[in-house]
Every structure is written in C-alpha cells, then in structure tokens.
Design a protein around this motif. Structure first.
Motif, PDB file in Angstrom:
ATOM      1  N   THR A  57      -7.827  52.816 -10.096  1.00 35.54           N
ATOM      2  CA  THR A  57      -8.011  51.210  -9.120  1.00 35.54           C
ATOM      3  C   THR A  57      -8.955  51.559  -8.556  1.00 35.54           C
ATOM      4  O   THR A  57      -8.977  50.572  -7.688  1.00 35.54           O
ATOM      5  N   THR A  76      -8.287  37.179 -12.526  1.00 38.48           N
ATOM      6  CA  THR A  76      -6.267  36.737 -12.302  1.00 38.48           C
ATOM      7  C   THR A  76      -5.960  35.889 -13.186  1.00 38.48           C
ATOM      8  O   THR A  76      -6.434  34.528 -12.775  1.00 38.48           O
ATOM      9  N   VAL A  89      -6.842  46.161  -6.096  1.00 40.43           N
ATOM     10  CA  VAL A  89      -8.299  45.535  -6.544  1.00 40.43           C
ATOM     11  C   VAL A  89      -8.843  45.320  -4.650  1.00 40.43           C
ATOM     12  O   VAL A  89     -10.106  46.056  -4.676  1.00 40.43           O
ATOM     13  N   VAL A 133      -8.861  41.151 -13.961  1.00 37.11           N
ATOM     14  CA  VAL A 133      -7.287  42.063 -13.245  1.00 37.11           C
ATOM     15  C   VAL A 133      -5.814  41.102 -14.376  1.00 37.11           C
ATOM     16  O   VAL A 133      -5.600  39.944 -13.789  1.00 37.11           O
ATOM     17  N   THR A 182      -3.246  45.094 -17.107  1.00 33.13           N
ATOM     18  CA  THR A 182      -2.117  45.271 -16.819  1.00 33.13           C
ATOM     19  C   THR A 182      -0.569  44.903 -17.388  1.00 33.13           C
ATOM     20  O   THR A 182       0.033  45.828 -17.434  1.00 33.13           O
TER      21      THR A 182
END
Length: 331
Positions: A57, A76, A89, A133, A182
């Motif tokens: 990442t 996200t 990130v 993400v 994730t």
C-alpha cells in the motif's frame, strides 16, 4: 484440389439436374453461408494489473505520481476510514505530494440512493483519478461514481443492467481507479461490475462494463489482520463460491449469439481455459489469511471473465431484503 467455389458450383449443378420423380425428387439446398455463428467462438481475458505483497500500500502515492494525478478522490466507508489501511494510504499520498479529497460515506451494501450520493460528490470534485480503500461495497461505489462523473448527462438507469435499466455502454474513457481491498471475498478489485440494491424492487442488480475495471489492484495482506474472524470466514466462503461458479459456468462456446463486433462481447463470457486457471488456484488455496486475500483476487479474475450462474442470481432478491443483519464483532 478444386477451389471451394468450384466444388459448390458442381454440387448446385448436380442438384438442379437431378431426377425429379417422386422416388428421387428431394432436392437439398446447397448454400455458402456467411451468417454470424449462433454461438460464440472466442473469448478474451481482461484484468486489472495486480500487485501483491506485504506493505505494498505504501506505493500508491508513487503510482499516482506516475499517472500524473493532480486531484484524487479517496473513497472508503465510515468504518475503514479510521483503520490502519486508510492511514497507510493517506501517509503515502502525503509523502508523495498528492492532492486528495476523502469520501467516507460509502454504504456497506450500496443502494441506488447511496451510489447517487457518491456520484454527486465525484461530479462536484472534478477528479482525475480514484483510490478505493475497503471491501466490495467501496470498490463498487467508486466504479459507479467514476462512470457517472465521466458521463454527467446520463440518467442513472442508462448503465444499469437490463431489464432493470437500459444496459447502455459508455463511449467515454473513464478515469484511472486504484483498488486497495481490505476484505477477502468479492474480488471487485479486478472486475468490471458494480453491484447495488435497487430499492424500488428490493433486489440487487448491477452495472457491467469492462471500462469499470480498476487500472491497478494493490493486494496487501497486512489489511486482513483487522478483519473480524466471522467476516473472514464468510469471505472465504464467498471466494469459494465465486471460483466454483466461474469454473462450472457455461463454456464460452455455448453462449450466444456471437457478438457482431468484439467490442460487444459481454463482461461475463463463460468458462474458458484461462479463467479456469484462476478459479482452480483459489479452489486449492484458501487457508491462510494472506493466501485468501490473493485468492479473492484470483477468483475475481475468474468471475470477472467467465461469469457465474443461477445460484448467484437467486441470491440477489434475497440479499435485497436483508436490512438488519450484522456479522458478529463487525462493529
């Protein structure tokens, strides 16, 4: 050897000159046909670039510099925004001087309403690239936001799969998307699909287009460490189903009709020798969390090219009616 045309000319002559009596009077029609085959005869493999490794990442900022990104949207959900993957990130973006805006309102199990909210944010931002993400919900929302921001005059149902929507294809090039999963399950980081609940009919549907595929998928096993055990278990079963369905999907040579133009070949083409390789990989390797994280991506390549079958479709109206269930320890 006689040419093909001369052979058929001879057969036609024999056919015309043949006996016409009732006992021998059947005349077959010999024709040279150029009709497009009723079944498809080819497949193609489209896939995001996949980069796998512990701590990978940290490279996302450099990737955005390499893309020439000036205004990045980081998408996200309200949970992941406070977790270590998101921190990794943003640290990378700051370290590489990337200008960004965060959208953290992604709904887990997106709806048409939640997608429209994200689309509005993307339209206002004028972004030149995106970083997703999170799990499949985040990546699917990011894909939709990118699609409609690049086609600002489109009606929402224009690109939604038929029969719910119009199933149109986009002619506009989309902005690059970097997907950082994730969770280990959806494989959305490599597919051209965006799935959501269409609230009016209480069922899942989606948007399918090869242009939706992320440009790059960063598969970082470190992100699996914060996933609750129950969610990890469910995700593993999701991977297994994806791989098994794509491996046993209708072969590409049995699907039809064949497209009149290769650009019209659908995202889900049927099982084929190459998608089978990806599906077999994750059917054999779903034990350790880090391996499962990679297996989810492999399954995504399989499902993203071969497609799935009836059991996946049957789940859509069921999932569309699940509103209150939260896995144990999910938060």
């Amino acid at each position: 050897m006689s040419s093909r045309k001369r052979v058929f000319d001879l057969l036609r002559t024999i056919n015309i000159a043949s006996c016409q009596c009732p006992a021998h009077g059947y005349r077959g029609n010999v024709q040279v046909s150029n009709i497009t085959p009723s079944k498809d005869y080819a497949f193609e493999i489209k896939c995001s670039t996949v980069r796998y490794g512990l701590g990978v990442t940290q490279e996302v900022g450099m990737d955005l510099v390499n893309l020439g990104a000036k205004n990045v949207c980081v998408m996200t959900d309200p949970n992941v925004v406070s977790l270590s993957p998101m921190k990794a990130v943003l640290d990378s973006l700051v370290r590489n001087g990337i200008s960004y805006s965060v959208y953290d309102k992604v709904r887990v199990e997106p709806t048409d309403t939640s997608l429209k909210h994200a689309i509005d944010f993307a339209k206002r931002g004028g972004f030149d690239s995106y970083v997703a993400v999170g799990g499949g919900s985040v990546m699917d929302t990011c894909k939709a936001a990118n699609l409609y921001a690049c086609n600002p005059d489109a009606d929402f149902l224009d690109y939604v799969n038929q029969p719910v929507g119009k199933g149109k294809t986009t002619m506009e090039p989309l902005k690059p998307v970097i997907a950082i999963p994730t969770t280990s399950g959806t494989g959305s980081e490599t597919t051209g699909m965006s799935i959501f609940d269409y609230e009016e009919i209480k069922a899942k549907t989606g948007i399918a287009h090869s242009a939706l595929r992320p440009l790059l998928a960063l598969i970082d096993p470190l992100h699996t460490l914060s996933v609750p055990q129950t969610v990890a278990n469910f995700a593993g079963f999701d991977i297994f189903c994806h791989a098994l369905e794509s491996f046993t999907a209708i072969p590409y040579t049995e699907r039809g009709p064949a497209p009149s133009n290769p650009a019209l070949r659908p995202v889900y083409q049927g099982s084929n020798p190459i998608s089978d390789v990806w599906a077999r990989f994750c059917l054999q390797d779903i034990e350790a969390r880090s391996s499962m994280h990679l297996a989810a991506t492999m399954a995504g390549v399989g499902i993203g090219n071969a497609g799935v079958h009836l059991c996946h479709g049957l789940a859509y109206p069921i999932a569309g009616n699940v509103k209150d269930y939260v896995p144990k320890d999910y938060g």
